[in-house]
Design a protein around this motif. Sequence first.
Motif: not given
Length: 470
Positions: A186-192, A223-235, A240-242, A271-276
């Motif tokens: 939602a943040r990716l969509k609304d802000r960017h 084929r990307l597991p849930a952990s991979g999807r979460l990390f890709a979106i965070a990346y 954009q923001e960092l 690294y930033a995605a992991a920190a998020l």
Amino acid sequence: MAELTDRKLYLGPKLRVLRRELGLNQTRMAEELGVSPSYLNHLERNQRPLTAQMLLRLANTYDIDIRDFTASPVEGGAHELGEILSDALVRDIGIARDEVLEVAENYPGVSEAIARFYRALADLRRLPGESLAGDRGPAPLVAPVDWLREAIARAGNHFAEIDAGAESIAASMSDDPALLQAELRARLKDRHGMAVQVVRADILAGTLRHYDMHRRRLMLSERLPASGRLFAIAYHLCAQELAEAIAAQVARASPPDEDSRRLATIALTNYAAAALVMPYDRFRQAAEHSRHDLPLLRDRFGVSTEQLAHRLTSLNRTGARGIPFFMVKMDRAGIVSKRFDGEAWPFARYGSPCPRWDAQDARTVDRVESQLIETLDGRRFVTLAMALPRNAPDARSRSVIALGCEAKHGGRIAHADGIDMDKDEATEVGPTCHLCERRACPDRALPPVTRALDLHSYERTAAPFPFRRV
């Protein structure tokens, strides 16, 4: 502080390295510390001991940890220099170990320069004949991956500004990984103005994620597991923001070429995605409270084993440090594809780890294999290994992630329960076969380059490649 006043501290090389890392000349540092330039010069040349008062000035002026600064020098630099000087090109000189130690301890800049030259030589040796660089120009003397590894090691795999920025984003979001993924979308969509879409694997043709810049759409493979999807979106959100914090850190690292700059940008965005996804304070506290239960932490934060291991090596915030883990990713042949040395990497920096280390034999994805190992100099380490899922349906090879630390931290690790770090028998390991001088090792694959062979036609020893003691 009392114990520091009981002994004279000659820390000139450390002081010199600190000054250079801060970008100061002797006159400027002397002014900031309230001493004369000549006195500072005496300190750096080990002609005067560092007093307790001067240590306090250093700590207050430059926000350093006195315990780290006064700690005994880690022998990693001497080990690496000794490994380099055992190369066939210079082995015949026979440089004594005390000379290697003196250079490593008193002239760390010289040791680093020699290491850089050696890495460049190793890269050139890998080239099959003359390099055909084509339109891209000459190949770099230091491979981008090697440069990045050293840059991350110099920073202790901790980037405070990026961590702080990621924490500020995470503060307003859910702790639940499933809810967090929805909030990040939602943040990716609304802000960017960026949409996220999961698509069929055949549409991406072997790619796990792809960002369509024209349609501002992030496409994730099914084929990307849930952990991979979460990390890709965070990346992509962190990209954009960092962006400013990441670009500033890359600039400070001074990459030598464009490929190194791009690789550093990707690594620091990861690294930033992991920190998020794993905010520093919450993650560190969870790690300590769970006693570093790897499967539990992986599931709680919705990350992969590899992402978790990377994050555990980055807990180096002043005043809130975690266990100083080293980490390695390798295949079943022992070939290392990723490595972070931490404070006490027990193996050689070039070549494969010791074959007596069981980490590469891990086969079960959800099982942590623990092992107590002991090096030639008697240091003990506890290591934790987990197999990774195959990265493709038709892949035959399986990689392993291994973490390790000095045995003194074993009481803080659930997977080390049942191991007596002081009394239990440890597996004796060496740096790597061609540098190991353990005479009775039955698993030796190569003779040590530091010793002459001792072969006789009338006998055969149980251990391969017998060699002389001197």
